[in-house]
Write a protein that holds these residues in place. Structure first.
Motif, PDB file in Angstrom:
ATOM      1  N   PRO A 213       0.834  -1.211   0.000  1.00  0.00           N
ATOM      2  CA  PRO A 213       0.000   0.000   0.000  1.00  0.00           C
ATOM      3  C   PRO A 213       0.864   1.256   0.000  1.00  0.00           C
ATOM      4  N   LEU A 214       0.267   2.355  -0.393  1.00  0.00           N
ATOM      5  CA  LEU A 214       0.956   3.635  -0.351  1.00  0.00           C
ATOM      6  C   LEU A 214       1.285   3.956   1.102  1.00  0.00           C
ATOM      7  N   SER A 215       2.505   4.380   1.333  1.00  0.00           N
ATOM      8  CA  SER A 215       2.949   4.725   2.684  1.00  0.00           C
ATOM      9  C   SER A 215       3.549   6.123   2.663  1.00  0.00           C
ATOM     10  N   LEU A 216       3.802   6.644   3.841  1.00  0.00           N
ATOM     11  CA  LEU A 216       4.437   7.950   3.956  1.00  0.00           C
ATOM     12  C   LEU A 216       5.793   7.932   3.243  1.00  0.00           C
ATOM     13  N   GLN A 217       6.570   6.875   3.446  1.00  0.00           N
ATOM     14  CA  GLN A 217       7.895   6.757   2.834  1.00  0.00           C
ATOM     15  C   GLN A 217       7.806   6.706   1.307  1.00  0.00           C
ATOM     16  N   LEU A 218       6.890   5.895   0.768  1.00  0.00           N
ATOM     17  CA  LEU A 218       6.751   5.791  -0.692  1.00  0.00           C
ATOM     18  C   LEU A 218       6.234   7.090  -1.299  1.00  0.00           C
ATOM     19  N   THR A 219       5.364   7.779  -0.576  1.00  0.00           N
ATOM     20  CA  THR A 219       4.877   9.084  -1.047  1.00  0.00           C
ATOM     21  C   THR A 219       6.035  10.067  -1.108  1.00  0.00           C
ATOM     22  N   GLN A 220       6.861  10.064  -0.090  1.00  0.00           N
ATOM     23  CA  GLN A 220       8.033  10.944  -0.059  1.00  0.00           C
ATOM     24  C   GLN A 220       8.986  10.618  -1.212  1.00  0.00           C
ATOM     25  N   GLU A 221       9.222   9.337  -1.452  1.00  0.00           N
ATOM     26  CA  GLU A 221      10.091   8.937  -2.566  1.00  0.00           C
ATOM     27  C   GLU A 221       9.513   9.400  -3.902  1.00  0.00           C
ATOM     28  N   PHE A 222       8.201   9.284  -4.076  1.00  0.00           N
ATOM     29  CA  PHE A 222       7.583   9.728  -5.321  1.00  0.00           C
ATOM     30  C   PHE A 222       7.759  11.232  -5.505  1.00  0.00           C
ATOM     31  N   LEU A 223       7.439  12.011  -4.482  1.00  0.00           N
ATOM     32  CA  LEU A 223       7.565  13.469  -4.597  1.00  0.00           C
ATOM     33  C   LEU A 223       9.007  13.878  -4.851  1.00  0.00           C
ATOM     34  N   ASN A 224       9.951  13.200  -4.221  1.00  0.00           N
ATOM     35  CA  ASN A 224      11.360  13.518  -4.457  1.00  0.00           C
ATOM     36  C   ASN A 224      11.814  13.107  -5.857  1.00  0.00           C
ATOM     37  N   SER A 225      11.178  12.096  -6.437  1.00  0.00           N
ATOM     38  CA  SER A 225      11.541  11.680  -7.795  1.00  0.00           C
ATOM     39  C   SER A 225      11.124  12.717  -8.840  1.00  0.00           C
ATOM     40  N   LEU A 226      10.222  13.621  -8.481  1.00  0.00           N
ATOM     41  CA  LEU A 226       9.725  14.645  -9.412  1.00  0.00           C
ATOM     42  C   LEU A 226      10.583  15.895  -9.401  1.00  0.00           C
ATOM     43  N   ASP A 227      11.350  16.084  -8.343  1.00  0.00           N
ATOM     44  CA  ASP A 227      12.082  17.325  -8.133  1.00  0.00           C
ATOM     45  C   ASP A 227      13.562  17.119  -8.429  1.00  0.00           C
ATOM     46  N   ASP A 228      14.070  17.852  -9.405  1.00  0.00           N
ATOM     47  CA  ASP A 228      15.492  17.723  -9.739  1.00  0.00           C
ATOM     48  C   ASP A 228      16.325  18.870  -9.161  1.00  0.00           C
ATOM     49  N   SER A 229      15.753  19.604  -8.197  1.00  0.00           N
ATOM     50  CA  SER A 229      16.481  20.731  -7.607  1.00  0.00           C
ATOM     51  C   SER A 229      17.544  20.278  -6.608  1.00  0.00           C
ATOM     52  N   GLY A 230      17.466  19.023  -6.177  1.00  0.00           N
ATOM     53  CA  GLY A 230      18.420  18.521  -5.202  1.00  0.00           C
ATOM     54  C   GLY A 230      17.977  18.740  -3.764  1.00  0.00           C
ATOM     55  N   VAL A 231      16.853  19.448  -3.577  1.00  0.00           N
ATOM     56  CA  VAL A 231      16.335  19.682  -2.233  1.00  0.00           C
ATOM     57  C   VAL A 231      15.255  18.633  -1.975  1.00  0.00           C
ATOM     58  N   ALA A 232      15.506  17.770  -1.023  1.00  0.00           N
ATOM     59  CA  ALA A 232      14.561  16.691  -0.722  1.00  0.00           C
ATOM     60  C   ALA A 232      13.362  17.230   0.051  1.00  0.00           C
ATOM     61  N   VAL A 233      12.192  16.697  -0.257  1.00  0.00           N
ATOM     62  CA  VAL A 233      11.001  17.043   0.509  1.00  0.00           C
ATOM     63  C   VAL A 233      10.818  16.027   1.623  1.00  0.00           C
ATOM     64  N   GLU A 234      10.154  16.472   2.683  1.00  0.00           N
ATOM     65  CA  GLU A 234       9.839  15.588   3.798  1.00  0.00           C
ATOM     66  C   GLU A 234       8.319  15.532   3.937  1.00  0.00           C
ATOM     67  N   VAL A 235       7.746  14.365   3.748  1.00  0.00           N
ATOM     68  CA  VAL A 235       6.309  14.192   3.939  1.00  0.00           C
ATOM     69  C   VAL A 235       6.065  14.073   5.432  1.00  0.00           C
ATOM     70  N   THR A 236       5.210  14.945   5.948  1.00  0.00           N
ATOM     71  CA  THR A 236       4.944  14.969   7.382  1.00  0.00           C
ATOM     72  C   THR A 236       3.599  14.345   7.730  1.00  0.00           C
ATOM     73  N   ARG A 237       2.758  14.128   6.702  1.00  0.00           N
ATOM     74  CA  ARG A 237       1.430  13.584   6.971  1.00  0.00           C
ATOM     75  C   ARG A 237       0.892  12.873   5.734  1.00  0.00           C
ATOM     76  N   LEU A 238       0.392  11.683   5.936  1.00  0.00           N
ATOM     77  CA  LEU A 238      -0.326  10.920   4.905  1.00  0.00           C
ATOM     78  C   LEU A 238      -1.532  10.309   5.600  1.00  0.00           C
ATOM     79  N   GLU A 239      -2.697  10.870   5.336  1.00  0.00           N
ATOM     80  CA  GLU A 239      -3.900  10.485   6.067  1.00  0.00           C
ATOM     81  C   GLU A 239      -4.993  10.029   5.099  1.00  0.00           C
ATOM     82  N   PRO A 240      -5.515   8.825   5.268  1.00  0.00           N
ATOM     83  CA  PRO A 240      -6.603   8.384   4.393  1.00  0.00           C
ATOM     84  C   PRO A 240      -7.864   9.201   4.651  1.00  0.00           C
TER      85      PRO A 240
END
Length: 164
Positions: free
Chosen positions: A10-37
């Motif tokens: 299932p989608l998790s906070l970690q996998l969501t963070q990895e997906f969002l970071n895969s979209l950004d080529d700026s080199g600044v990593a995002v931190e997902v702080t909340r994933l709520e169904p």
């Protein structure tokens, strides 16, 4: 007896963070702080996401729509990619619908496709327009009728890419 390992999950906070970071080529990593169904996905899983580009920064909010690994509806109109494409088309006009951002087809080991979209103001009415509470605001139905009228008044040519 050997155990069978299913790599899909299932989608998790970690996998969501990895997906969002895969979209950004700026080199600044995002931190997902909340994933709520969220309740009321109408055959799809729906999540509220909050993330930061840097510690202490204002959070960015998104909504994720995800196909259920065992969908209850498989009709073409209920297809997640079709939903995404339709929202992309509608986002070109001044209509109160969230703007879709990115589609994740077979991302890593997530058990189904999903897409992200902007979060818009308002509340999530739940499973059926808040009907479980026993109180359904008549004004909500009037707004729904008005919005459907606006959609039905759009020229069909606007949807030619979607129809193809």
């Amino acid at each position: 007896m050997p155990t069978i390992s299913n790599a899909k999950q299932p989608l998790s906070l970690q996998l969501t963070q990895e997906f969002l970071n895969s979209l950004d080529d700026s080199g600044v990593a995002v931190e997902v702080t909340r994933l709520e169904p969220l309740a009321g996905g109408f055959g799809k899983q729906t999540y509220f996401v909050s993330y930061r580009h840097q510690p202490g920064a204002e959070p960015t909010e998104l909504v994720i729509r995800k196909t259920d690994p065992a969908p209850i509806m498989t009709h073409g109109a209920c297809d997640l990619e079709s939903e995404y494409a339709l929202l992309k088309t509608i986002s070109q006009i001044d209509y109160p619908a969230p703007k879709p951002r990115d589609f994740a087809k077979a991302f890593k080991n997530v058990d189904a496709d999903f897409y992200t979209m902007d979060r818009i103001a308002g509340s999530t009415p739940g499973t059926f327009l808040g009907g479980l509470s026993g109180e359904v605001d008549e004004g909500l139905f009037m707004q729904l009728a008005e919005r459907l009228g606006q959609l039905h008044a759009l020229p069909l040519e606007m949807f030619s890419d979607y129809i193809e």
